[in-house]
Design a protein around this motif. Sequence first.
Motif, PDB file in Angstrom:
ATOM      1  N   GLU A  48       0.774  -1.450  -0.094  1.00  0.00           N
ATOM      2  CA  GLU A  48       0.219   0.122  -0.147  1.00  0.00           C
ATOM      3  C   GLU A  48       0.603   1.521  -0.045  1.00  0.00           C
ATOM      4  O   GLU A  48       0.350   2.415  -0.515  1.00  0.00           O
ATOM      5  CB  GLU A  48      -1.338   0.466   1.022  1.00  0.00           C
ATOM      6  CG  GLU A  48      -1.837  -1.185   1.270  1.00  0.00           C
ATOM      7  CD  GLU A  48      -3.408  -0.221   1.855  1.00  0.00           C
ATOM      8  OE1 GLU A  48      -3.951   0.696   1.589  1.00  0.00           O
ATOM      9  OE2 GLU A  48      -4.173  -1.572   1.711  1.00  0.00           O
ATOM     10  N   HIS A  49       2.183   1.541   0.159  1.00  0.00           N
ATOM     11  CA  HIS A  49       3.226   2.322  -0.108  1.00  0.00           C
ATOM     12  C   HIS A  49       2.971   3.408   1.269  1.00  0.00           C
ATOM     13  O   HIS A  49       2.337   4.673   1.669  1.00  0.00           O
ATOM     14  CB  HIS A  49       3.295   3.012  -1.071  1.00  0.00           C
ATOM     15  CG  HIS A  49       3.250   2.097  -2.374  1.00  0.00           C
ATOM     16  ND1 HIS A  49       4.651   1.924  -2.661  1.00  0.00           N
ATOM     17  CD2 HIS A  49       2.767   2.102  -3.754  1.00  0.00           C
ATOM     18  CE1 HIS A  49       4.795   1.370  -3.664  1.00  0.00           C
ATOM     19  NE2 HIS A  49       3.711   1.158  -4.135  1.00  0.00           N
ATOM     20  N   LEU A  50       2.383   2.947   2.297  1.00  0.00           N
ATOM     21  CA  LEU A  50       1.988   3.189   3.288  1.00  0.00           C
ATOM     22  C   LEU A  50       2.397   3.174   4.892  1.00  0.00           C
ATOM     23  O   LEU A  50       3.008   1.729   5.150  1.00  0.00           O
ATOM     24  CB  LEU A  50       0.317   2.453   3.735  1.00  0.00           C
ATOM     25  CG  LEU A  50      -0.215   3.095   5.097  1.00  0.00           C
ATOM     26  CD1 LEU A  50      -0.734   4.706   5.459  1.00  0.00           C
ATOM     27  CD2 LEU A  50      -1.279   1.970   5.400  1.00  0.00           C
ATOM     28  N   THR A  51       2.703   3.545   5.597  1.00  0.00           N
ATOM     29  CA  THR A  51       3.880   3.256   7.057  1.00  0.00           C
ATOM     30  C   THR A  51       2.395   3.582   8.082  1.00  0.00           C
ATOM     31  O   THR A  51       1.567   5.230   8.002  1.00  0.00           O
ATOM     32  CB  THR A  51       4.934   4.479   6.629  1.00  0.00           C
ATOM     33  OG1 THR A  51       5.653   4.285   5.898  1.00  0.00           O
ATOM     34  CG2 THR A  51       5.736   3.835   8.802  1.00  0.00           C
ATOM     35  N   GLN A  52       2.491   3.662   9.162  1.00  0.00           N
ATOM     36  CA  GLN A  52       1.451   4.102  10.384  1.00  0.00           C
ATOM     37  C   GLN A  52       2.079   3.576  11.310  1.00  0.00           C
ATOM     38  O   GLN A  52       3.069   3.275  11.667  1.00  0.00           O
ATOM     39  CB  GLN A  52      -0.389   2.807  10.316  1.00  0.00           C
ATOM     40  CG  GLN A  52      -0.322   2.053   9.169  1.00  0.00           C
ATOM     41  CD  GLN A  52      -1.857   1.215   9.283  1.00  0.00           C
ATOM     42  OE1 GLN A  52      -2.578   1.763   9.105  1.00  0.00           O
ATOM     43  NE2 GLN A  52      -1.106  -0.050   8.645  1.00  0.00           N
ATOM     44  N   PHE A  53       1.917   4.541  11.893  1.00  0.00           N
ATOM     45  CA  PHE A  53       2.411   5.081  12.974  1.00  0.00           C
ATOM     46  C   PHE A  53       1.556   4.446  13.959  1.00  0.00           C
ATOM     47  O   PHE A  53       0.743   5.357  14.453  1.00  0.00           O
ATOM     48  CB  PHE A  53       3.041   6.493  13.321  1.00  0.00           C
ATOM     49  CG  PHE A  53       4.430   6.405  12.726  1.00  0.00           C
ATOM     50  CD1 PHE A  53       6.031   6.062  12.879  1.00  0.00           C
ATOM     51  CD2 PHE A  53       4.087   7.049  11.463  1.00  0.00           C
ATOM     52  CE1 PHE A  53       6.443   6.747  12.182  1.00  0.00           C
ATOM     53  CE2 PHE A  53       5.619   7.980  10.378  1.00  0.00           C
ATOM     54  CZ  PHE A  53       6.771   7.430  11.350  1.00  0.00           C
ATOM     55  N   VAL A  54       1.135   3.576  15.452  1.00  0.00           N
ATOM     56  CA  VAL A  54       0.380   3.722  16.507  1.00  0.00           C
ATOM     57  C   VAL A  54       1.271   3.705  17.281  1.00  0.00           C
ATOM     58  O   VAL A  54       2.495   3.988  18.584  1.00  0.00           O
ATOM     59  CB  VAL A  54       1.111   1.919  16.173  1.00  0.00           C
ATOM     60  CG1 VAL A  54      -0.815   1.385  17.573  1.00  0.00           C
ATOM     61  CG2 VAL A  54       0.431   1.338  15.420  1.00  0.00           C
TER      62      VAL A  54
END
Length: 247
Positions: free
Chosen positions: A219-225
């Motif tokens: 998804e070319h995505l970075t998720q910060f949690v």
Amino acid sequence: MRKKKVHTIAIKSFALLLAFGTAYQAVAQAATTTSLATPYSKMAPVDQYLMADRDAEIALARTAAPDSISRDAEVLVLGRHGFETAAKGKNGFVCIVGRGWTSAADPDFWNPKVRVPMCVNAAAARSYLVRLTKETEWGLAGHTQAQINAAIPAALASKDLPPMEPGAMCYMMGKQGYGGDSNPHWPSHLMFFYSETDPAIWGANLPGSPVIAVADPVEHLTQFVVPVGRWADGTEVGEGSAAEHHH
């Protein structure tokens, strides 16, 4: 094959990281092993993914964020072909209940019991939520996990799906809901969405840092949690077991 696995694990299974503090590779390995024996090998009848009580779905969606945010949010509920507007909002936030195609670990892709409350802000509604609703439509249409994973990069390249908008974030602080058999209850947390970004900008994944970063190369995505210590209703995390809170 491995790239497809990484997608579903990265976007959906960071809750395992939060809950168990497990190394990413261990989670990937465990999820891969579990998926070989998943009881959800095909799509269930569409009605099983829907909630018959529309008001109950609206109420569950609003549990994702504190009332001060969710009461004025737009709410979407799942219909036979995708999400539909059930309540108009006035603060830019949108609350929904995610299903297994987008909001559960790999083995629960077809699990009709998954119900994950989420409230996204306006920036995420224009970017992240567009992806989630499209993937949900594909899932409802019977597309397999492999087909969806193949469609996402193509849709991003053609700009049919948008890149992440600056400031996109999401509240996932609901006690209720069900994340699937492999991870029944998500910890209370906030999520921040970026198009492929170096986790170092947030100091994520470093010893002592409360920030977890999960990269999703498909998804070319970075998720910060960021885990938080309270549920949306104000009670402290840890008051009663998680098992008491999910349906």
